[in-house]
Design a protein around this motif. Structure first.
Motif, PDB file in Angstrom:
ATOM      1  N   VAL A  88      11.332  -3.269  -3.085  1.00 47.02           N
ATOM      2  CA  VAL A  88      11.916  -2.055  -3.643  1.00 47.02           C
ATOM      3  C   VAL A  88      11.098  -1.649  -4.867  1.00 47.02           C
ATOM      4  CG1 VAL A  88      14.236  -2.552  -2.814  1.00 47.02           C
ATOM      5  CG2 VAL A  88      13.514  -3.390  -5.056  1.00 47.02           C
ATOM      6  N   ILE A  89      11.396  -0.401  -5.339  1.00 49.90           N
ATOM      7  CA  ILE A  89      10.767   0.101  -6.557  1.00 49.90           C
ATOM      8  C   ILE A  89      11.865   0.594  -7.495  1.00 49.90           C
ATOM      9  CG2 ILE A  89       8.573   0.727  -5.486  1.00 49.90           C
ATOM     10  CD1 ILE A  89       9.540   3.567  -5.228  1.00 49.90           C
ATOM     11  N   PRO A  90      11.660   0.466  -8.827  1.00 50.66           N
ATOM     12  CA  PRO A  90      12.687   0.916  -9.781  1.00 50.66           C
ATOM     13  C   PRO A  90      12.616   2.444  -9.970  1.00 50.66           C
ATOM     14  CG  PRO A  90      10.846  -0.065 -10.961  1.00 50.66           C
ATOM     15  CD  PRO A  90      10.555  -0.240  -9.511  1.00 50.66           C
ATOM     16  N   VAL A  91      13.732   3.116  -9.731  1.00 50.87           N
ATOM     17  CA  VAL A  91      13.799   4.584  -9.790  1.00 50.87           C
ATOM     18  C   VAL A  91      14.819   4.968 -10.856  1.00 50.87           C
ATOM     19  CG1 VAL A  91      14.283   6.707  -8.497  1.00 50.87           C
ATOM     20  CG2 VAL A  91      13.192   4.759  -7.365  1.00 50.87           C
ATOM     21  N   LYS A  92      14.471   6.013 -11.601  1.00 53.81           N
ATOM     22  CA  LYS A  92      15.413   6.517 -12.595  1.00 53.81           C
ATOM     23  C   LYS A  92      16.643   7.089 -11.899  1.00 53.81           C
ATOM     24  CE  LYS A  92      11.679   7.768 -15.781  1.00 53.81           C
ATOM     25  NZ  LYS A  92      10.998   8.873 -16.501  1.00 53.81           N
ATOM     26  N   ALA A  93      17.794   6.732 -12.398  1.00 53.19           N
ATOM     27  CA  ALA A  93      19.046   7.134 -11.742  1.00 53.19           C
ATOM     28  C   ALA A  93      19.171   8.657 -11.605  1.00 53.19           C
ATOM     29  CB  ALA A  93      20.240   6.554 -12.506  1.00 53.19           C
ATOM     30  N   GLN A 151       0.837  -1.204   0.000  1.00 55.44           N
ATOM     31  CA  GLN A 151       0.000   0.000   0.000  1.00 55.44           C
ATOM     32  C   GLN A 151       0.872   1.254   0.000  1.00 55.44           C
ATOM     33  OE1 GLN A 151      -2.678   0.145   3.315  1.00 55.44           O
ATOM     34  NE2 GLN A 151      -3.782   1.960   2.571  1.00 55.44           N
ATOM     35  N   ILE A 152       1.912   1.266   0.827  1.00 58.25           N
ATOM     36  CA  ILE A 152       2.811   2.424   0.905  1.00 58.25           C
ATOM     37  C   ILE A 152       3.558   2.611  -0.414  1.00 58.25           C
ATOM     38  CG2 ILE A 152       4.866   3.328   2.049  1.00 58.25           C
ATOM     39  CD1 ILE A 152       3.876   1.958   4.620  1.00 58.25           C
ATOM     40  N   LEU A 170       4.588   5.209  -5.854  1.00 57.51           N
ATOM     41  CA  LEU A 170       4.619   5.070  -7.309  1.00 57.51           C
ATOM     42  C   LEU A 170       3.655   6.050  -7.972  1.00 57.51           C
ATOM     43  CD1 LEU A 170       4.798   1.161  -7.725  1.00 57.51           C
ATOM     44  CD2 LEU A 170       6.602   2.821  -8.198  1.00 57.51           C
ATOM     45  N   GLN A 171       2.519   6.256  -7.338  1.00 55.59           N
ATOM     46  CA  GLN A 171       1.541   7.184  -7.923  1.00 55.59           C
ATOM     47  C   GLN A 171       1.991   8.646  -7.761  1.00 55.59           C
ATOM     48  OE1 GLN A 171      -2.219   6.251  -6.160  1.00 55.59           O
ATOM     49  NE2 GLN A 171      -2.331   4.197  -7.103  1.00 55.59           N
ATOM     50  N   ARG A 172       2.546   8.971  -6.611  1.00 55.85           N
ATOM     51  CA  ARG A 172       2.942  10.348  -6.371  1.00 55.85           C
ATOM     52  C   ARG A 172       4.186  10.718  -7.160  1.00 55.85           C
ATOM     53  NH1 ARG A 172       1.829   8.786  -1.018  1.00 55.85           N
ATOM     54  NH2 ARG A 172       4.074   8.703  -0.603  1.00 55.85           N
ATOM     55  N   GLN A 173       5.119   9.799  -7.252  1.00 51.18           N
ATOM     56  CA  GLN A 173       6.391  10.080  -7.927  1.00 51.18           C
ATOM     57  C   GLN A 173       6.465   9.315  -9.253  1.00 51.18           C
ATOM     58  OE1 GLN A 173       8.441  12.294  -6.765  1.00 51.18           O
ATOM     59  NE2 GLN A 173       7.470  12.571  -4.757  1.00 51.18           N
ATOM     60  N   SER A 174       5.404   9.361 -10.006  1.00 48.87           N
ATOM     61  CA  SER A 174       5.366   8.596 -11.256  1.00 48.87           C
ATOM     62  C   SER A 174       6.431   9.052 -12.240  1.00 48.87           C
ATOM     63  CB  SER A 174       3.978   8.730 -11.898  1.00 48.87           C
ATOM     64  OG  SER A 174       3.678  10.096 -12.142  1.00 48.87           O
ATOM     65  N   ASN A 175       6.824  10.316 -12.176  1.00 45.11           N
ATOM     66  CA  ASN A 175       7.857  10.794 -13.096  1.00 45.11           C
ATOM     67  C   ASN A 175       9.249  10.293 -12.728  1.00 45.11           C
ATOM     68  OD1 ASN A 175       5.949  12.255 -14.548  1.00 45.11           O
ATOM     69  ND2 ASN A 175       6.159  14.061 -13.216  1.00 45.11           N
ATOM     70  N   ALA A 176       9.430   9.965 -11.452  1.00 44.89           N
ATOM     71  CA  ALA A 176      10.762   9.542 -11.004  1.00 44.89           C
ATOM     72  C   ALA A 176      10.984   8.037 -11.147  1.00 44.89           C
ATOM     73  CB  ALA A 176      10.965   9.968  -9.547  1.00 44.89           C
ATOM     74  N   VAL A 177       9.940   7.247 -11.232  1.00 45.31           N
ATOM     75  CA  VAL A 177      10.096   5.785 -11.298  1.00 45.31           C
ATOM     76  C   VAL A 177      10.234   5.358 -12.753  1.00 45.31           C
ATOM     77  CG1 VAL A 177       8.820   5.433  -9.160  1.00 45.31           C
ATOM     78  CG2 VAL A 177       7.590   5.425 -11.340  1.00 45.31           C
ATOM     79  N   GLN A 178      10.957   4.279 -12.931  1.00 42.66           N
ATOM     80  CA  GLN A 178      11.177   3.753 -14.276  1.00 42.66           C
ATOM     81  C   GLN A 178       9.917   3.101 -14.817  1.00 42.66           C
ATOM     82  OE1 GLN A 178      14.206   4.364 -15.537  1.00 42.66           O
ATOM     83  NE2 GLN A 178      13.761   3.524 -17.570  1.00 42.66           N
ATOM     84  N   GLU A 179       9.196   2.364 -13.949  1.00 43.28           N
ATOM     85  CA  GLU A 179       7.942   1.705 -14.325  1.00 43.28           C
ATOM     86  C   GLU A 179       7.150   1.430 -13.057  1.00 43.28           C
ATOM     87  OE1 GLU A 179       8.328  -2.257 -15.873  1.00 43.28           O
ATOM     88  OE2 GLU A 179      10.349  -2.495 -15.016  1.00 43.28           O
TER      89      GLU A 179
END
Length: 900
Positions: free
Chosen positions: A194-199, A168-169, A174-183
């Motif tokens: 973990v979540i995939p984040v753009k370097a 849930q967290i 992912l929804q709030r930082q959709s521009n920063a995540v890779q997918e």
């Protein structure tokens, strides 16, 4: 050792590979690949019984043994005994094996006439409670199930709740930082979510970087907000693993506690699988079970003629001569292996598109010790040796032999062979020296000088599975560890002959290929003769192939020797691979050399160097072979005629049985028809009686009933039916064909019978006159002569006169009266006085006139009422007669009155 060499020379491992293809489990495959050779005849008998019973089950519908679910659990059992921890897959394999063994035992117990297999199945302890506990704790994916323990179920509930919070967290991030995540993805690295984040935007989501992609463009970040939750998840994972290990530890301990029984279960299942594999292989091979021939009583061995001549020259006394003879024991019956086929060649024919297999017939007399097989090269002599050796090994190992019944041969202690060329440059062995080295090892075994292979192990007692501590790592070693399937090539301990009994011959089979070859022919033949004479004294049977002519003559010097040869077809100039007994063979070396492509000029030149005596001998042998073929042809024709006769006899017997069955069925049908007719008649009579009893009974109705009964009797009683009219007698006419039995001829009638009952007939070119009584029709009918007709007429007149006389002497009988008792023509006077009874009787008689009969029931009592009734009836004018009723109608208690 020579025993292992023999197995290799006979290609026993290859046969075991073929046998293994018929096994259903890995354990059975391993056991078949390393098939044990029994050390005693009792062990062979037990194995044969297992194979025979498995063969019976394979032949029954729904009786084949099923090994579904049974797996190799030997390694798991060993690790459990060593306090190791079994995985879920291993525990699940143990559970399915227990279930499969239980099903196997159920199949065997439901079959009849399999005592040996039932005895094995009775040793199976399948522990259903252990199987159920494993299935309760381990699911189908071989994972520990939630239901294993309440604690484990609670831990996994908390883990699922915690995982939902983490998801849930992370979903919110992912929804709030959709521009920063890779997918939009949640994954795991090192057991943490973990979540995939753009370097370039890693600072947008602060957290711990656990990994990066290969290109470095993606970082797998654990946000700070989930670090504590992931730590809790790791703690729950460790608790889950500990609880799962505790569950598997408990199950492992339960398995270790019953390991001896499970070892026995694996051994029994493997034995059953091996027996089933032997049965299936025997069925495929079309083999038959062997019967072992026992030795008979001791007899004196025949003397060597050369030694007898020496004894005469040296004038030795009779006592020394008798001492030179040894007592030997011959077989009780001959060795019989008819239509024997090489199993490896049969496999090659059916699976590898090989040539058709030519069977051989081996029938060796009980007194024969040595068989010398001669004949052309590439004629099948070596194949015959290998076929016999494999047949003996298969019988000894509890397998069926690929031969026609009956299969009778001895149980050999040792099967020893020298086949092929042992030439070796590394060991400096020539062809001759290689043969001699191998023959020497054979003689060491016969002389009991060489310890049997594996003697060090075979002398040790075989311990039970409870005492085995060695770790087993694969299927092959698992089978080796089983107490009843330990692969071994055991040679039994030599039996030291009793000096008083002088029984030197051991039950050994020796197979020698090209004995004495590879050296000077004269010395080689001399060595071969001495060797075979030695083997005749020290082995039960020796079969040797040779090209030496001197060996062919041993049969005529020693009754223990026999000749055989492989047949050569002079027309096609090729061997037929058939074995001929009693006739020495020709080598046909020049003919075969020409067929194999040698220059004809060289062969013709060689023909000139062949001695005349050799040609004469070959011609004599050729003549013997031709005579043998003629005899075999006549024997086959006689056999075919015998088979046809037997077939005709069976057909006639079957037809006779069918006729008898048809006659029995006809009798039964006749009885059924008679019973149905009786039942129908009874039914019709009952209907008449009910009709009379239900209506007004009058004399007319009674007469109708009488007529109906007469009709029923005419319909159903054979005695009332008119007899069939006799067939018209046979009377020959002109042109008819008749038979004259006295002459055994069939003739044509030229003129009818005259006044003297003579007629003219013709058969062939002859004409003659015959009496009417001397002929018959073609279907056997006799004509009636005047004398026969007069006799029949006289008999009929006499019968009529006798009947008329009898009718005159007997008084005319009145027509039987039909008396039907109803309520209207019956009166009950029991308990009445005589005076009152007379009034009632008079009134009843007047009413019963239309019925013609009256039943008066007065009872028995003192008889006073009956006497009064009878006195009144005797004087009554309407009474014709009266009588007591029958017993079923009342007897003395009822009087039946017939009215005028």
């Amino acid at each position: 050792m020579i025993q292992a060499e023999t197995l290799e020379l006979l290609e026993w491992p290859r046969l075991c590979q073929h046998l293994a293809t018929f096994a259903a489990t890995k354990l059975g495959v391993a056991a078949a690949l390393d098939l044990p050779i029994p050390a005693t005849q009792a062990q062979t008998a037990e194995l044969l019984a297992q194979t025979n019973e498995a063969y019976q089950l394979e032949s029954r519908a729904g009786g084949a043994l099923s090994f579904e679910g049974i797996q190799d659990i030997g390694t798991s059992l060993q690790r459990a005994e060593l306090q190791g921890l079994l995985s879920g897959e291993e525990l699940l394999a143990i559970a399915t094996t227990l279930a499969g063994a239980r099903q196997l035992r159920r199949i065997i117990d439901s079959q009849a006439n399999v005592p040996t297999l039932k005895e094995l199945a009775a040793q199976l302890r399948t522990y259903p409670e252990l199987e159920q506990e494993i299935h309760r704790c381990i699911d189908d994916r071989a994972q520990v199930a939630d239901r294993a323990t309440p604690k484990l179920a609670g831990i996994r509930v908390q883990m699922r709740q915690l995982r939902d919070r983490i998801y849930q967290i992370l979903q919110g991030i992912l929804q709030r930082q959709s521009n920063a995540v890779q997918e939009q993805l949640i994954t795991q690295r090192s057991g943490r979510f973990v979540i995939p984040v753009k370097a370039p935007q890693k600072d947008a989501i602060p957290g711990i970087v656990h990994d990066s992609s290969a290109s470095g463009a993606t970082l797998y970040v654990e946000p700070h907000s989930t670090v504590n939750l992931n730590n809790q998840m790791r703690q729950f994972l460790r608790q889950e693993q500990a609880e799962e290990e505790a569950v598997r530890r408990a199950l492992t301990e339960q398995v270790a506690a019953v390991k001896p029984d499970l070892d026995r279960l694996v051994g029994v299942v493997t034995t059953l699988d091996l027996a089933a594999a032997k049965a299936r292989y025997s069925f495929w091979l079309q083999g038959n079970p062997p019967k072992f021939i026992e030795l008979g009583e001791p007899e004196l061995a025949p003397k060597n003629p050369e030694k007898e001549d020496e004894e005469k020259e040296e004038k030795e006394d009779e006592e020394n001569s008798e001492k030179s003879q040894l007592l030997i024991r011959n077989l009780r019956s001959q060795i019989t292996l008819r239509q024997l086929r090489h199993p490896l060649l049969v496999w090659q024919q059916q699976h590898e598109q090989g040539f058709p297999v030519v069977p051989v017939d081996l029938t060796i007399g009980p007194h024969i010790r040595v068989v010398a097989i001669t004949g052309p090269n590439t004629g099948g002599k070596t194949v015959t040796l290998k076929t016999l050796g494999l047949a003996a090994l298969m019988a000894k190992a509890g397998m069926f032999v690929a031969a026609r019944e009956p299969v009778e041969l001895p149980w050999f202690d040792n099967i020893l062979a020298d086949i092929g060329d042992e030439q070796s440059l590394q060991q400096s062995l020539s062809t001759f020296s290689g043969h001699i080295r191998r023959i020497s090892r054979i003689l060491e075994v016969l002389d009991n000088k060489s310890p049997a292979e594996g003697e060090e192990n075979s002398n040790l007692p075989i311990t039970n599975s409870q005492q085995q501590d060695q770790e087993v790592t694969d299927t092959q070693s698992t089978v080796s560890a089983l107490p009843i399937l330990k692969p071994k090539l055991q040679i039994p301990q030599p039996q030291i002959p009793n000096p008083n009994s002088q029984l030197p011959i051991t039950k050994s089979l020796v197979l020698l290929d090209e004995v004495g070859a590879g050296t000077d022919p004269s010395e080689g033949s001399a060595l071969a003769i001495a060797l075979l004479q030695y083997l005749a004294q020290h082995s039960l049977l020796t079969v040797a192939t040779t090209h030496f002519g001197e060996l062919k003559a041993l049969k005529y010097q020693d009754s223990r020797f026999e000749n055989a040869s492989v047949e050569f077809d002079d027309n096609s100039m090729q061997p037929t691979y058939r074995l001929l007994w009693g006739i020495p063979g020709r080598s046909n070396a020049l003919t075969i050399a020409k067929r194999l492509g040698l220059l004809p000029s060289i062969v013709d030149e060689a023909q000139t160097y062949v001695g005349g005596a050799s040609q004469d001998v070959n011609q004599v042998i050729a003549g013997l072979e031709a005579q043998r073929r003629k005899q075999e042809t006549k024997a086959r024709e006689a056999t075919q005629l015998l088979h046809q006769t037997e077939k005709l006899h069976r057909e006639v017997s079957q037809k006779a049985a069918a006729l008898q069955e048809r006659e029995r069925e006809l009798k039964i049908a006749q009885e059924v028809a008679v019973n149905e007719a009786i039942g129908s008649a009874k039914s019709e009579i009952a209907q008449i009686i009910r009709r009379l009893q239900s209506g007004n009974q009058t004399a007319q109705n009674a007469q109708q009933a009488t007529d109906t009964l007469n009709q029923i009797s005419q319909k159903h009683l054979p005695s009332r039916q008119q007899p069939a009219k006799p067939k018209p007698s046979f009377m020959p006419k002109v042109g008819d064909r008749i038979r004259i039995p006295s002459l055994g001829q069939t003739a044509e009638v030229l003129s009818g019978p005259d006044a003297n009952e003579e007629l003219s007939v013709r058969f062939g070119i002859m004409k003659m006159s015959v009496k009417l009584g001397e002929i018959e029709s073609l279907d056997g009918q006799k004509p009636e002569t005047k004398a026969q007709l007069a006799k029949v007429a006289a008999q009929a007149q006499a019968l009529a006169a006798a009947k008329a006389k009898q009718a005159a002497a007997e008084p005319a009988k009145p027509n039987p009266e039909i008396a039907i008792r109803t309520a209207n023509n019956s009166i009950d006077l029991r308990g009445a006085r005589v005076s009152d009874a007379e009034i009632e009787i008079d009134r009843a008689l007047s009413k019963a006139v239309e019925y013609g009969v009256l039943w008066i029931i007065h009872g028995k009592g003192t008889g006073q009422l009956r006497r009064g009734v009878h006195e009144f009836l005797a004087t009554h004018p309407q009474v014709s007669r009266f009588e007591l009723a029958s017993q079923k109608e009342g007897g003395a208690g009822v009087t039946v009155v017939y009215l005028k």
